[in-house]
Design a protein around this motif. Structure first.
Motif, PDB file in Angstrom:
ATOM      1  N   GLY A  86       0.802  -1.214   0.000  1.00 27.81           N
ATOM      2  CA  GLY A  86       0.000   0.000   0.000  1.00 27.81           C
ATOM      3  C   GLY A  86       0.834   1.261   0.000  1.00 27.81           C
ATOM      4  N   ALA A  87       1.985   1.235  -0.684  1.00 28.54           N
ATOM      5  CA  ALA A  87       2.882   2.392  -0.671  1.00 28.54           C
ATOM      6  C   ALA A  87       2.559   3.381  -1.790  1.00 28.54           C
ATOM      7  CB  ALA A  87       4.333   1.936  -0.807  1.00 28.54           C
ATOM      8  N   ARG A  88       2.900   4.625  -1.543  1.00 21.76           N
ATOM      9  CA  ARG A  88       2.825   5.686  -2.546  1.00 21.76           C
ATOM     10  C   ARG A  88       4.118   6.491  -2.447  1.00 21.76           C
ATOM     11  NH1 ARG A  88      -1.762  10.112  -1.741  1.00 21.76           N
ATOM     12  NH2 ARG A  88      -0.400  10.527   0.033  1.00 21.76           N
ATOM     13  N   VAL A  89       4.735   6.756  -3.587  1.00 25.03           N
ATOM     14  CA  VAL A  89       6.010   7.479  -3.622  1.00 25.03           C
ATOM     15  C   VAL A  89       5.801   8.766  -4.405  1.00 25.03           C
ATOM     16  CG1 VAL A  89       8.456   7.335  -4.207  1.00 25.03           C
ATOM     17  CG2 VAL A  89       7.202   5.252  -3.622  1.00 25.03           C
ATOM     18  N   CYS A  90       6.235   9.900  -3.846  1.00 24.72           N
ATOM     19  CA  CYS A  90       6.032  11.209  -4.478  1.00 24.72           C
ATOM     20  C   CYS A  90       7.342  11.994  -4.534  1.00 24.72           C
ATOM     21  CB  CYS A  90       5.017  12.048  -3.694  1.00 24.72           C
ATOM     22  SG  CYS A  90       3.471  11.221  -3.277  1.00 24.72           S
ATOM     23  N   VAL A  91       7.424  12.867  -5.517  1.00 18.91           N
ATOM     24  CA  VAL A  91       8.518  13.828  -5.589  1.00 18.91           C
ATOM     25  C   VAL A  91       7.928  15.228  -5.566  1.00 18.91           C
ATOM     26  CG1 VAL A  91      10.248  14.873  -7.108  1.00 18.91           C
ATOM     27  CG2 VAL A  91      10.244  12.420  -6.756  1.00 18.91           C
ATOM     28  N   LEU A 113       4.228  19.427  -6.126  1.00 24.77           N
ATOM     29  CA  LEU A 113       4.218  18.024  -6.556  1.00 24.77           C
ATOM     30  C   LEU A 113       4.664  17.924  -8.011  1.00 24.77           C
ATOM     31  CD1 LEU A 113       3.404  15.038  -5.967  1.00 24.77           C
ATOM     32  CD2 LEU A 113       1.143  15.613  -6.891  1.00 24.77           C
ATOM     33  N   GLN A 114       5.652  17.061  -8.247  1.00 22.84           N
ATOM     34  CA  GLN A 114       6.120  16.808  -9.603  1.00 22.84           C
ATOM     35  C   GLN A 114       5.444  15.568 -10.187  1.00 22.84           C
ATOM     36  OE1 GLN A 114       8.201  18.601 -11.606  1.00 22.84           O
ATOM     37  NE2 GLN A 114       7.672  17.125 -13.209  1.00 22.84           N
ATOM     38  N   ASP A 115       5.413  14.485  -9.417  1.00 22.90           N
ATOM     39  CA  ASP A 115       4.766  13.253  -9.870  1.00 22.90           C
ATOM     40  C   ASP A 115       4.675  12.289  -8.698  1.00 22.90           C
ATOM     41  OD1 ASP A 115       3.522  11.435 -11.512  1.00 22.90           O
ATOM     42  OD2 ASP A 115       5.190  11.214 -12.913  1.00 22.90           O
ATOM     43  N   TYR A 116       3.893  11.231  -8.886  1.00 22.37           N
ATOM     44  CA  TYR A 116       3.769  10.207  -7.849  1.00 22.37           C
ATOM     45  C   TYR A 116       3.439   8.878  -8.496  1.00 22.37           C
ATOM     46  CZ  TYR A 116      -1.345  10.294  -8.242  1.00 22.37           C
ATOM     47  OH  TYR A 116      -2.638  10.217  -8.700  1.00 22.37           O
ATOM     48  N   ALA A 117       3.651   7.787  -7.747  1.00 20.61           N
ATOM     49  CA  ALA A 117       3.339   6.438  -8.229  1.00 20.61           C
ATOM     50  C   ALA A 117       2.968   5.573  -7.041  1.00 20.61           C
ATOM     51  CB  ALA A 117       4.538   5.839  -8.979  1.00 20.61           C
ATOM     52  N   ARG A 119      -0.060   3.868  -4.844  1.00 19.40           N
ATOM     53  CA  ARG A 119      -1.488   3.949  -4.576  1.00 19.40           C
ATOM     54  C   ARG A 119      -2.156   4.996  -5.452  1.00 19.40           C
ATOM     55  NH1 ARG A 119      -0.249   5.059   0.565  1.00 19.40           N
ATOM     56  NH2 ARG A 119      -1.524   6.930   0.429  1.00 19.40           N
ATOM     57  N   ASN A 120      -3.440   4.787  -5.720  1.00 22.19           N
ATOM     58  CA  ASN A 120      -4.152   5.670  -6.643  1.00 22.19           C
ATOM     59  C   ASN A 120      -4.636   6.975  -6.020  1.00 22.19           C
ATOM     60  OD1 ASN A 120      -3.908   3.957  -8.860  1.00 22.19           O
ATOM     61  ND2 ASN A 120      -5.736   2.798  -8.294  1.00 22.19           N
ATOM     62  N   ASP A 121      -4.712   7.054  -4.673  1.00 21.39           N
ATOM     63  CA  ASP A 121      -5.207   8.298  -4.083  1.00 21.39           C
ATOM     64  C   ASP A 121      -4.216   9.428  -4.370  1.00 21.39           C
ATOM     65  OD1 ASP A 121      -3.818   6.481  -2.189  1.00 21.39           O
ATOM     66  OD2 ASP A 121      -3.780   8.254  -0.918  1.00 21.39           O
ATOM     67  N   VAL A 122      -4.758  10.538  -4.843  1.00 14.64           N
ATOM     68  CA  VAL A 122      -3.926  11.653  -5.299  1.00 14.64           C
ATOM     69  C   VAL A 122      -3.347  12.409  -4.098  1.00 14.64           C
ATOM     70  CG1 VAL A 122      -3.882  13.785  -6.650  1.00 14.64           C
ATOM     71  CG2 VAL A 122      -5.339  11.865  -7.371  1.00 14.64           C
ATOM     72  N   PRO A 123      -2.034  12.627  -4.072  1.00 14.63           N
ATOM     73  CA  PRO A 123      -1.421  13.372  -2.964  1.00 14.63           C
ATOM     74  C   PRO A 123      -1.706  14.865  -3.069  1.00 14.63           C
ATOM     75  CG  PRO A 123       0.231  12.833  -4.606  1.00 14.63           C
ATOM     76  CD  PRO A 123      -1.038  12.147  -5.041  1.00 14.63           C
ATOM     77  N   ARG A 124      -1.415  15.603  -2.010  1.00 16.72           N
ATOM     78  CA  ARG A 124      -1.602  17.058  -2.037  1.00 16.72           C
ATOM     79  C   ARG A 124      -0.696  17.643  -3.119  1.00 16.72           C
ATOM     80  NH1 ARG A 124      -2.042  19.107   2.467  1.00 16.72           N
ATOM     81  NH2 ARG A 124      -1.926  17.280   3.778  1.00 16.72           N
ATOM     82  N   VAL A 181      23.007  21.528  -3.069  1.00 18.92           N
ATOM     83  CA  VAL A 181      21.916  22.500  -3.124  1.00 18.92           C
ATOM     84  C   VAL A 181      20.582  21.774  -2.967  1.00 18.92           C
ATOM     85  CG1 VAL A 181      20.716  24.190  -4.566  1.00 18.92           C
ATOM     86  CG2 VAL A 181      23.216  24.088  -4.578  1.00 18.92           C
ATOM     87  N   ALA A 182      19.737  22.247  -2.047  1.00 19.05           N
ATOM     88  CA  ALA A 182      18.435  21.618  -1.813  1.00 19.05           C
ATOM     89  C   ALA A 182      17.537  21.781  -3.034  1.00 19.05           C
ATOM     90  CB  ALA A 182      17.776  22.235  -0.585  1.00 19.05           C
ATOM     91  N   ARG A 183      16.903  20.671  -3.455  1.00 20.26           N
ATOM     92  CA  ARG A 183      16.029  20.711  -4.615  1.00 20.26           C
ATOM     93  C   ARG A 183      14.596  20.268  -4.319  1.00 20.26           C
ATOM     94  NH1 ARG A 183      18.255  24.301  -7.793  1.00 20.26           N
ATOM     95  NH2 ARG A 183      20.236  23.681  -8.719  1.00 20.26           N
ATOM     96  N   GLY A 184      14.375  19.591  -3.205  1.00 18.23           N
ATOM     97  CA  GLY A 184      13.024  19.117  -2.896  1.00 18.23           C
ATOM     98  C   GLY A 184      13.059  17.925  -1.969  1.00 18.23           C
TER      99      GLY A 184
END
Length: 250
Positions: A86-91, A113-117, A119-124, A181-184
């Motif tokens: 049940g994982a979701r990974v986001c950038v 949010l750049q993208d995610y993969a 679980r199907n629930d949409v992240p913030r 340098v911090a990017r996200g």
């Protein structure tokens, strides 16, 4: 007669129980072997996906379509690498001031949010500094600090957990480019309460490092950056995580 029938039934039941107890370990062993084989396949597929995703970006013109394909490949591969149920990974990428993120204050930036993969629930779609939880994640991104919340009821990290929220545990890995340098951030959350292992965090850093190389290429597409990126990839995969890592605890 009744005693004989009872004896026969009792003997039969004991025999069946004996067969069950003898056969159960073998059945469980076979199931465990199949589960481990699937996890290993998912891991190897994920490793291949993140490697190829970055390689394709480095060989591309870095236009929008290539960038989108890069993030999609990296995150889909990451889901297989983690092997968490049940994982979701986001950038999320830092946006705001054009200055170096390390020279600006947290309030000058927000995370988009750049993208995610997974679980199907949409992240913030973003984190902003005008909320406690947004400021906490932005601070982690800029200070390049890893954050883990396994139990949302026992954490000092500000959360925005409301009715309808699916995730129960998460961790955050900072994304950094050249010269640190911090990017996200890379975020990983799960539907079930999860005690993340050191291995999970290590995989997170590997994925974040590779994504960071790609993000830096997107920010700076100069040809001279390519040899440095290729060398970084080689070093990561030569000294990185072994493909035959144990996954029994997943």
């Amino acid at each position: 007669m009744a005693e004989k029938v009872a004896w026969i039934l009792g003997t039969s039941l004991l025999t069946l129980l004996g067969i069950f107890l003898v056969g159960l370990p073998q059945v469980l062993s076979q199931r465990r072997a199949r589960r481990l084989a699937k996890q290993m396949t998912d891991y190897n597929d994920g490793l291949s996906s993140v490697h190829e995703g970055l390689a394709r970006l480095l060989q591309s013109d870095r236009r929008r379509s290539a960038r989108n394909e890069f993030f999609r490949a990296m995150l889909q591969g990451a889901v297989g690498l983690f092997g968490l149920r049940g994982a979701r990974v986001c950038v999320y990428l830092l946006d705001g001031r054009e200055d170096d993120a390390q020279e600006a204050s947290d309030a000058d930036f927000y995370l988009k949010l750049q993208d995610y993969a997974g679980r199907n629930d949409v992240p913030r779609s973003s984190f902003h500094p005008d909320t406690d939880y947004g400021a906490a994640i932005i601070e982690a991104a800029i200070q390049q600090r890893q954050v883990t919340v396994s139990n949302r009821y026992a954490t000092s990290v500000p959360l925005n957990y409301h009715t309808g929220t699916v995730w129960k545990s998460f961790f955050v890995i900072p994304l950094a480019g050249k010269d640190h340098v911090a990017r996200g951030v890379l975020t990983v959350d799960t539907r079930e309460s999860t005690v993340f292992t050191e291995e999970d965090i290590t995989v997170g850093y590997l994925v974040a490092r590779l994504i960071g190389v790609g993000v830096e290429e997107i920010y700076d597409a100069a040809n001279e950056a390519r040899p440095d990126a290729a060398m970084t990839i080689a070093q990561l995969f030569n000294s990185g995580i072994s493909k035959d890592r144990g996954m029994e605890g997943k």
